[in-house]
Design an enzyme around this catalytic site. Structure first.
Site, PDB file in Angstrom:
ATOM      1  CB  THR A  23     -47.893 103.103 -31.675  1.00 52.50           C
ATOM      2  OG1 THR A  23     -48.298 102.766 -30.357  1.00 52.50           O
ATOM      3  CG2 THR A  23     -47.923 104.605 -31.837  1.00 52.50           C
ATOM      4  CB  THR A  45     -35.096  94.733 -22.699  1.00 55.55           C
ATOM      5  OG1 THR A  45     -36.159  94.694 -21.764  1.00 55.55           O
ATOM      6  CG2 THR A  45     -34.060  95.734 -22.226  1.00 55.55           C
ATOM      7  CD  GLN A  78     -36.037  91.955  -8.991  1.00 54.09           C
ATOM      8  OE1 GLN A  78     -35.897  93.082  -8.530  1.00 54.09           O
ATOM      9  NE2 GLN A  78     -36.652  90.996  -8.343  1.00 54.09           N
ATOM     10  CB  SER A  89     -51.024  94.790 -24.728  1.00 52.95           C
ATOM     11  OG  SER A  89     -50.583  96.096 -24.910  1.00 52.95           O
ATOM     12  CB  THR A 108     -42.906  99.749 -28.782  1.00 51.60           C
ATOM     13  OG1 THR A 108     -43.919 100.434 -28.042  1.00 51.60           O
ATOM     14  CG2 THR A 108     -42.575 100.522 -30.032  1.00 51.60           C
ATOM     15  CG  ASP A 109     -46.794  98.349 -25.121  1.00 56.41           C
ATOM     16  OD1 ASP A 109     -45.933  99.221 -24.941  1.00 56.41           O
ATOM     17  OD2 ASP A 109     -48.016  98.582 -25.050  1.00 56.41           O
TER      18      ASP A 109
HETATM   19  N1  ASP Z   1     -49.531  99.721 -27.140  1.00 56.63           N
HETATM   20  C1  ASP Z   1     -48.745  99.824 -28.345  1.00 56.63           C
HETATM   21  C2  ASP Z   1     -48.394  98.429 -28.797  1.00 56.63           C
HETATM   22  O1  ASP Z   1     -47.488  97.833 -28.301  1.00 56.63           O
HETATM   23  C3  ASP Z   1     -47.534 100.628 -28.116  1.00 56.63           C
HETATM   24  C4  ASP Z   1     -46.660 100.854 -29.321  1.00 56.63           C
HETATM   25  O2  ASP Z   1     -46.833 100.301 -30.382  1.00 56.63           O
HETATM   26  O3  ASP Z   1     -45.717 101.654 -29.194  1.00 56.63           O
HETATM   27  O4  ASP Z   1     -49.018  97.908 -29.650  1.00 56.63           O
END
Ligand code: ASP
Length: 335
Positions: free
Chosen positions: A12, A160, A271, A59, A89-90
């Site tokens: 992002t 996490t 979990q 992702s 962040t993912d």
């Molecule tokens: N979908 C984005 C990623 O992980 C989300 C982010 O960067 O916050 O690349």
């Protein structure tokens, strides 16, 4: 003057608006950084930018990109005082965990960061995350792979992602934060790993077949039998609480035994984000232990997955992998 290498992988932080939503765009990020005047302040370290290709939404991260990042750090290790990895962040916690195992004997900071709001938006959290990460990388107080986000510095393999939209998106539920960035950056010295002695050792990863299975009430274990073949080298089972599975293991046990006999290493994680697995504490977890599963203790699933990739890529056999899964290698677990 300290020198830092910024490795931009996507995410992002550097994305721009497109008709399909935010997406990374090659060549755009340098201009976005140039627009941040603070990055040219005399208090800032000197930095250079390396942009990976293709830029990814995290992702889409795979072992290939982890290897590329780690190779770049190792190849330029002597030229820089620290490294900042800009990442989505993912899957940032997975990449941080993987790098922590791949880069053994670190004596320089490797800081992963990113943002929830892109730099192209006025409320972006990316500016502080980059500036503070660069200062942390230049300060040289940490000698490990860590993750800076929203004012907190966390051990990479303890982090996490816990919020999909909050600006403090990461937690380290089972280990103290390494530092807090308030008016000053306050390091928690006792929580830091010691500086690596000797040369950096790099272990590249192989695309080892690994699985994650989350149990839930009413789970029909027989449906999973077909994936538990000898092809699967490692599996992380996300159990209830301290390591409990439904049905006292009656349904799962034969499958686990077969998987274990096939050479699959089964690691039990919880979990619950906070706390530790304690196999044998309840009847419902004793069976897992008897079937040959190992305890992931308080490891995150992210760290357990990365550790399985790492140990199998080192070429260890099943018994050695089992043994090492329960040992602390990079501060990822507390026995
Ligand atoms: N979908 C984005 C990623 O992980 C989300 C982010 O960067 O916050 O690349």
């Amino acid at each position: 003057m300290k020198r830092i290498l910024i490795i931009y992988t996507g995410g992002t932080i550097g994305m721009t608006r497109t008709e399909q939503g935010y997406a990374p765009k090659s060549g755009y990020f340098r201009a976005a950084l140039d627009a941040i005047g603070e990055l040219r302040d005399p208090q800032m370290p000197a930095w250079e930018l390396y942009e990976m290709s293709p830029l990814l939404d995290s992702s889409n991260m795979t072992v290939r990109e982890w290897n590329e990042i780690a190779k770049r750090i190792a190849a330029h290790y002597d030229e820089y005082d620290g490294f900042v990895i800009l990442h989505g962040t993912d899957t940032m916690a997975y990449t941080a965990s993987a790098l922590s195992f791949m880069l053994e004997n670190l004596s320089k900071p490797v800081v992963l960061t990113g943002s929830q709001i892109p730099l192209c938006e006025i409320r972006s959290d990316g500016r502080d995350n980059i500036i503070t990460s660069l200062l942390i990388a230049a300060a040289g107080r940490v000698h490990e792979v860590c993750l800076y986000f929203g004012g907190h510095l966390l051990r990479g393999n303890r982090a996490t992602k816990y919020s999909a939209d909050g600006l403090m998106a990461f937690l380290s539920p089972n280990y103290p934060n390494l530092a807090e960035a308030g008016i000053t950056v306050r390091y928690h010295e006792k929580s830091l790993l010691p500086k690596g002695q000797g040369a950096l050792r790099l272990q590249l990863l192989e695309n080892v077949p690994i699985g994650v299975l989350k149990v839930f009430p009413g789970i029909q274990f027989d449906l999973f039998e077909s994936i538990m073949t000898e092809k699967l080298r490692g599996i992380v089972i996300e159990t209830f609480g301290a390591g409990n599975i439904p049905g006292e293991g009656d349904a799962l046990l034969p499958i686990i035994r077969r998987a274990f006999a096939n050479g699959t290493v089964l690691t039990v994680c919880s979990q619950c984000p906070q706390g530790t697995v304690s196999l044998g504490a309840y009847e419902t977890s004793s069976s897992l232990k008897r079937a040959g599963a190992v305890s992931g203790y308080d490891m995150t699933t992210e760290a357990a997955v990365a550790k399985l990739y790492y140990l199998f890529s080192c070429g260890y056999d099943k018994e050695k992998v089992k043994e090492m899964m329960e040992h602390d290698l990079r501060g990822e677990l507390t026995v």
